[in-house]
Design an enzyme around this catalytic site. Sequence first.
Site, short mmCIF file in Angstrom:
data_model
loop_
_atom_site.label_atom_id
_atom_site.label_comp_id
_atom_site.label_asym_id
_atom_site.label_seq_id
_atom_site.Cartn_x
_atom_site.Cartn_y
_atom_site.Cartn_z
N SER A 8 32.25 45.86 39.50
CA SER A 8 32.86 44.85 38.63
C SER A 8 32.02 44.51 37.41
CB SER A 8 33.15 43.57 39.42
OG SER A 8 31.94 42.93 39.78
N LYS A 23 29.13 37.60 38.15
CA LYS A 23 29.98 37.72 36.97
C LYS A 23 29.25 37.12 35.77
CE LYS A 23 33.38 38.92 39.79
NZ LYS A 23 33.75 40.35 39.95
#
Length: 251
Positions: free
Chosen positions: A62, A135
């Site tokens: 990701s 993230k």
Amino acid sequence: MTNEFTEDTLQSSRDRRRDAAPKGGGWKIFLRDLVIIFVAAILISFLIKTYLVRSFYIPSTSMVNTLQVDDRILVNQLEPRFFPISHGDVVVFTDPGGWLPPVSNVPDNWFVGAVDGVLAFVGLSAPDSSNHLIKRVIGLPGDTIECCNEFGQLVVNGIPLEEPYIVLPDAVTKVTPEDFSVTVPDDSIWVMGDNRYNSADSAAHRDDPTGGFVKIDSVVGRAFLISWPTERWGTLDNYPTTFQQVTQNDE
């Protein structure tokens, strides 16, 4: 006569001390000191891991290309505990609620589990990495994030972002698959993966009960260094130029 008496007295004193010393005491003292040093090192490592720096590994794609699968990273736990989170920071956080599928942490055997537990205790292993997410911070409390403008860019507080860190599929210019407009609550942040079309991030979870927001209290810390493999060693940038105008508007 006085000098001879003094020398004889000193020699006798040395002899008595030598005779009084327990036989084999040298190696016992060495072992005792070794145990003390070992225990002190374990405690110091535990304190560093608990309050300052932790190690995590990257289990998914990701955050490609910033982070690759199986990269090891170091996370500064002083942020946000003592220092505020900034736009562009790469942060590790616990699951806000239903973002991750259930995982089993049962080791292959008791020995592997024991070793991993000891290494985790001192911060050299991260068996709970699969229970955390990593993230990039796009929105801070009070920010309004929109996707997307006519050029496919994210817009934060009216400022379009030039994001050099993201990865998009070939021939795709829109920085995230779905359109949205959100305002970040006072106790939360909005996070997105750099591999935008392969990241279960805030945008992907905006219809969940969490609304896609991550509570600041859920943030473990800011990732600041790739520590392994050695050929990828380096610091993690938060791209202040990308968020310069957004930050100025916040001030």
